[in-house]
Design an enzyme around this catalytic site. Structure first.
Site, PDB file in Angstrom:
ATOM      1  CB  CYS A 178      62.463   9.219  26.631  1.00 49.09           C
ATOM      2  SG  CYS A 178      62.979   9.761  28.284  1.00 49.09           S
ATOM      3  CB  THR A 179      63.709   4.366  27.410  1.00 58.78           C
ATOM      4  OG1 THR A 179      63.733   4.319  25.989  1.00 58.78           O
ATOM      5  CG2 THR A 179      63.764   2.948  27.975  1.00 58.78           C
TER       6      THR A 179
END
Length: 324
Positions: A178-179
């Site tokens: 994810c980020t």
């Protein structure tokens, strides 16, 4: 070096007195001119803030002086100015909304450092990479060959498990990303709970991978939750994968639709941005609630003479009412 830093960080660790820690975080940020969003929950800390380099360094030092956060991992990027307009320090039940029945302090996917992940990407034919972000995020950038889900948020993950059921028992190595890594703590734990084997997660997420491993094979840009909207990650073999929502030409320029009633996140080339006045359609362009397009596609809420102290004062006032 640019004068401002943008910090992205989280730590799953029990916090007993969340109200006291919320006040401490808010007061330190006010006193050191930091803006951004910080979430405090019984399960830990999650934040992204911006400020002058020296102020951000003081903040990181202060956070790590607390034994609970001595090992917290800060992702540090540099910017020309503040990446936020306001400071919000909030109490919530979770530091990332998921509603998943897991505890990453008890079980989670094995952490892979960026260099380890890069080597696996290049050498392991049994590697399966899965994006745990929302659809509008991976629409503008994702790892080459990654599996993506058409979901709005992590709460929808259980609805998509059937799409990867075929991976069970195949000897595959599953790596979630994810980020900044926070969603994968719970997402990877949930995959393990659902019977998947060999589950890993990219430690520090896309941002850390770009900072420490050059971002190779991350195609497009990384969506971020501040006024930058997207950031470059790949310094080795960059590629544009998104198309302008209006005309269909290749574009990794992300905007929020100027119509406040729509506000979808889409890629839009600069020409269409000006032609459509930041709107995603003719209908949105004609909306009475359309905001004035400023060329960026980012619309911060009006400050209304906001000062960071307001949040702290209103919080303490509400707590006194509850006690009464």
């Amino acid at each position: 070096m640019k004068p401002y830093s943008v910090l992205l960080y989280y730590q799953y660790v029990p916090i007993e007195d969340t109200e006291a820690y919320r006040d401490a975080q808010h007061e330190f940020c006010v006193n050191n001119n930091l803006l951004g969003r910080i979430i405090i929950a019984p399960e830990g800390l999650n934040g992204t803030v911006s400020g002058l380099v020296a102020d951000c360094e003081a903040y990181m030092k202060w956070v790590k002086e607390d034994p609970r956060f001595a090992t917290i991992d800060f992702k540090v990027e540099y910017h020309e100015a503040h990446a936020f307009q306001k400071l919000h320090v909030r109490l919530k039940e979770e530091i990332v909304n998921s509603d998943l029945p897991v505890d990453p302090l008890k079980q989670t996917g094995t952490h892979l450092e960026p260099t380890e992940f890069k080597q696996m990407l290049q050498e392991d034919p049994d590697l399966v990479v899965i994006d745990m972000r929302s659809n509008y995020e991976h629409s503008v950038g994702k790892f080459k060959g990654a599996i993506t889900f058409d979901m709005e948020n992590l709460r929808e993950l259980p609805d998509h498990i059937k799409e990867i059921e075929h991976l069970k028992g195949q000897g595959k190595k599953i790596v979630t990303y994810c980020t900044g890594g926070i969603k994968c703590e719970k997402a990877s734990a949930y995959l393990l709970d659902q019977g998947f084997d060999n589950v890993y997660q990219l430690h520090g997420g896309i941002i850390k991978y770009g900072l420490e491993a050059g971002g190779e094979d991350f195609e497009g840009k990384c969506y971020v939750f501040d006024n930058r909207l997207t950031v470059d990650v790949n310094q080795v073999n960059p590629k544009v994968i998104s198309k302008c929502y209006v005309c269909g030409t290749a574009s990794d320029r992300m905007v929020n639709c100027a119509n406040n009633d729509c506000n979808i996140h889409v890629a839009m080339c600069e020409d269409c941005g000006w032609k459509m006045e930041g709107a995603c359609s003719e209908e949105c362009k004609c909306s009475p609630n359309k905001r004035v397009y400023n060329g960026t596609g980012y619309y911060p809420k009006k400050s209304d003479h906001y000062t960071p102290l307001q949040g702290l004062k209103s919080f303490k006032k509400s707590m006194k009412k509850e006690e009464a």
